[in-house]
Design a protein around this motif. Sequence first.
Motif, PDB file in Angstrom:
ATOM      1  N   ALA A 217      16.248  38.948 -37.415  1.00  0.00           N
ATOM      2  CA  ALA A 217      15.574  39.637 -36.531  1.00  0.00           C
ATOM      3  C   ALA A 217      14.565  39.201 -35.821  1.00  0.00           C
ATOM      4  O   ALA A 217      14.323  39.743 -34.508  1.00  0.00           O
ATOM      5  CB  ALA A 217      15.430  40.895 -37.368  1.00  0.00           C
ATOM      6  N   SER A 218      13.689  38.776 -36.345  1.00  0.00           N
ATOM      7  CA  SER A 218      12.344  38.244 -35.851  1.00  0.00           C
ATOM      8  C   SER A 218      12.604  37.202 -34.778  1.00  0.00           C
ATOM      9  O   SER A 218      12.010  37.213 -33.681  1.00  0.00           O
ATOM     10  CB  SER A 218      11.430  37.675 -36.759  1.00  0.00           C
ATOM     11  OG  SER A 218      10.991  38.556 -37.901  1.00  0.00           O
TER      12      SER A 218
ATOM     13  N   GLN B 133      15.317  36.631 -33.005  1.00  0.00           N
ATOM     14  CA  GLN B 133      16.166  37.131 -32.146  1.00  0.00           C
ATOM     15  C   GLN B 133      15.297  37.848 -30.930  1.00  0.00           C
ATOM     16  O   GLN B 133      15.476  37.718 -29.974  1.00  0.00           O
ATOM     17  CB  GLN B 133      17.282  38.008 -32.501  1.00  0.00           C
ATOM     18  CG  GLN B 133      18.377  38.346 -31.828  1.00  0.00           C
ATOM     19  CD  GLN B 133      19.095  37.202 -31.035  1.00  0.00           C
ATOM     20  OE1 GLN B 133      19.975  36.149 -31.968  1.00  0.00           O
ATOM     21  NE2 GLN B 133      19.052  36.828 -29.617  1.00  0.00           N
ATOM     22  N   HIS B 134      14.425  38.691 -31.645  1.00  0.00           N
ATOM     23  CA  HIS B 134      13.503  39.658 -30.740  1.00  0.00           C
ATOM     24  C   HIS B 134      12.584  38.632 -30.005  1.00  0.00           C
ATOM     25  O   HIS B 134      12.352  38.827 -28.593  1.00  0.00           O
ATOM     26  CB  HIS B 134      12.652  40.203 -31.649  1.00  0.00           C
ATOM     27  CG  HIS B 134      11.658  41.380 -30.950  1.00  0.00           C
ATOM     28  ND1 HIS B 134      10.457  40.713 -30.673  1.00  0.00           N
ATOM     29  CD2 HIS B 134      12.016  42.319 -30.432  1.00  0.00           C
ATOM     30  CE1 HIS B 134       9.809  41.921 -30.091  1.00  0.00           C
ATOM     31  NE2 HIS B 134      10.831  42.665 -29.703  1.00  0.00           N
ATOM     32  N   TRP B 135      11.991  37.501 -30.448  1.00  0.00           N
ATOM     33  CA  TRP B 135      11.409  36.524 -29.960  1.00  0.00           C
ATOM     34  C   TRP B 135      12.099  35.965 -28.590  1.00  0.00           C
ATOM     35  O   TRP B 135      11.764  35.823 -27.673  1.00  0.00           O
ATOM     36  CB  TRP B 135      10.881  35.339 -30.653  1.00  0.00           C
ATOM     37  CG  TRP B 135      10.100  34.207 -30.081  1.00  0.00           C
ATOM     38  CD1 TRP B 135      10.906  33.086 -29.763  1.00  0.00           C
ATOM     39  CD2 TRP B 135       8.846  33.851 -30.131  1.00  0.00           C
ATOM     40  NE1 TRP B 135       9.968  32.180 -29.033  1.00  0.00           N
ATOM     41  CE2 TRP B 135       8.737  32.711 -29.347  1.00  0.00           C
ATOM     42  CE3 TRP B 135       7.785  34.814 -30.052  1.00  0.00           C
ATOM     43  CZ2 TRP B 135       7.484  32.200 -28.989  1.00  0.00           C
ATOM     44  CZ3 TRP B 135       6.420  34.363 -29.655  1.00  0.00           C
ATOM     45  CH2 TRP B 135       6.242  33.012 -29.239  1.00  0.00           C
TER      46      TRP B 135
ATOM     47  N   ASP C 156      15.022  37.100 -27.220  1.00  0.00           N
ATOM     48  CA  ASP C 156      15.409  38.228 -26.196  1.00  0.00           C
ATOM     49  C   ASP C 156      14.159  38.678 -25.149  1.00  0.00           C
ATOM     50  O   ASP C 156      14.412  39.251 -24.219  1.00  0.00           O
ATOM     51  CB  ASP C 156      15.713  39.534 -27.078  1.00  0.00           C
ATOM     52  CG  ASP C 156      17.294  39.016 -27.671  1.00  0.00           C
ATOM     53  OD1 ASP C 156      17.758  38.229 -27.253  1.00  0.00           O
ATOM     54  OD2 ASP C 156      17.721  39.815 -28.554  1.00  0.00           O
ATOM     55  N   SER C 157      12.901  38.400 -25.789  1.00  0.00           N
ATOM     56  CA  SER C 157      11.742  38.863 -24.801  1.00  0.00           C
ATOM     57  C   SER C 157      11.500  37.728 -23.838  1.00  0.00           C
ATOM     58  O   SER C 157      10.429  37.977 -23.300  1.00  0.00           O
ATOM     59  CB  SER C 157      10.460  38.937 -26.030  1.00  0.00           C
ATOM     60  OG  SER C 157      10.708  39.691 -26.979  1.00  0.00           O
TER      61      SER C 157
END
Length: 440
Positions: A49-50, A52-54, A56-57
């Motif tokens: 989750a961490s 992937q957020h990085w 996707d940003s």
Amino acid sequence: MGIREMRGRLAAEYQGLEVKVPNLFRCPISLDVMRSPVSLCTGVTYDRASIQHWIDSGNTTCPATMLPLPSTDLVPNLTLRRLIALWASTAAPASSSPSPLAPSAVGATPAAAAAELFRRIAAPGADPCPALRKLTALLSDDDVDEFDKNALARAAGAAETVASVLLRGQKEAGLEAAEAAVRVLAAIAASDCIEEENKKWVTAALAADAASTVASLARVLRSGSGLEARIDAARLVESLLRNAAPGVSATVAEAEELVAELIRLIGPVDEKGSLDKQAVVAGLSCLAAFAATRRARSEMVRFGAVPAAIRVLKADAGSPSQALRVLEAAVGCAEGRAAICEAAESAIPAVVSKMMKGRMGGAEAAVSVLWAVCHRYRDRRAVDAAAACEGGLTKLLLLMQSGCSPPARQMASELLKIFKVNAKSCLAGYDSKTTHIMPF
């Protein structure tokens, strides 16, 4: 006993209750114990989750090493996952409720629970939907251990049983059951926590009757009651295109109804014209897989892939890299180049604006699109639109300095000539005594 002594004893007892977490088990980003550890190409492991957020940003570096990422593929670190599960089951204090990190029970055993669910699905005359929804919930639940999910996926006859419901849905008009089956199969085929060997069972089950599978998936894409089921159908189509045998992939790629429905999937979802990010990502990713077939490119263009991709770029919805890859495929045929050039005033600025907003693959795809219409075929509308784009020269120079592939660097070098007229104004903002040598 004095107050000081009591405080000391309480502190000692509290210290004994603490669970010391090995640093290896903590995500470098969140510092929490990792639920789903995955590794980047740099070798560093993060919680899914961490990281992937990085990504996707819009970040294109490894957060721990700050090295550039030539690939953003996330590889499950199953060894570390097993170690965390073992540690959680032995180190966590006993309690009435199970730890979400400990191996979860889906019944007496995962195999027994799976057998019961699949028995209900295969029972003649029974409604398979409740059991299918239960399977989807288990496969999608972050608190269910990955080992249990893989046990469900590898249960004997699991993929064949669920796939048979999808095919029955086509023959018996059971759309609700077909949607429920699609959700289960996609939860296995498109999940990063499912082992590749287990995913192959889904591909094999769907490929056994490719024509019926295509018809069923097209029906869910066309008439599905929920956006989630349509997105999952697109993921299954992509899985077949990328993983099935060449003959099956060709059958899927020749299905015009699938192309049309995928383009509709990435369109507006309401009267306001807003786009759903997950639908856009799933649709564009699947279209990029279709583009491997030359005939499919023409079909994509005929059904409106070019304006759809441009709309995504302008709306900043979904992944710009995928939209750029679809446009890169489109310029591989005459119809696609004509569609881009006809809409050059909006298409070219959209491509330039997103050139450095995504991953390296998307940036190189943007250069490929611009090079095809502006340099190789020298369409005047495209050239004029590119020359008028603010910051185009700067972005090409940045790309050439960012470790792109040799072909992309060569195309960018040839494109720089288009921006020669605006070169001085582009570099006027540099306050430096360094002599700037123009690359043309």
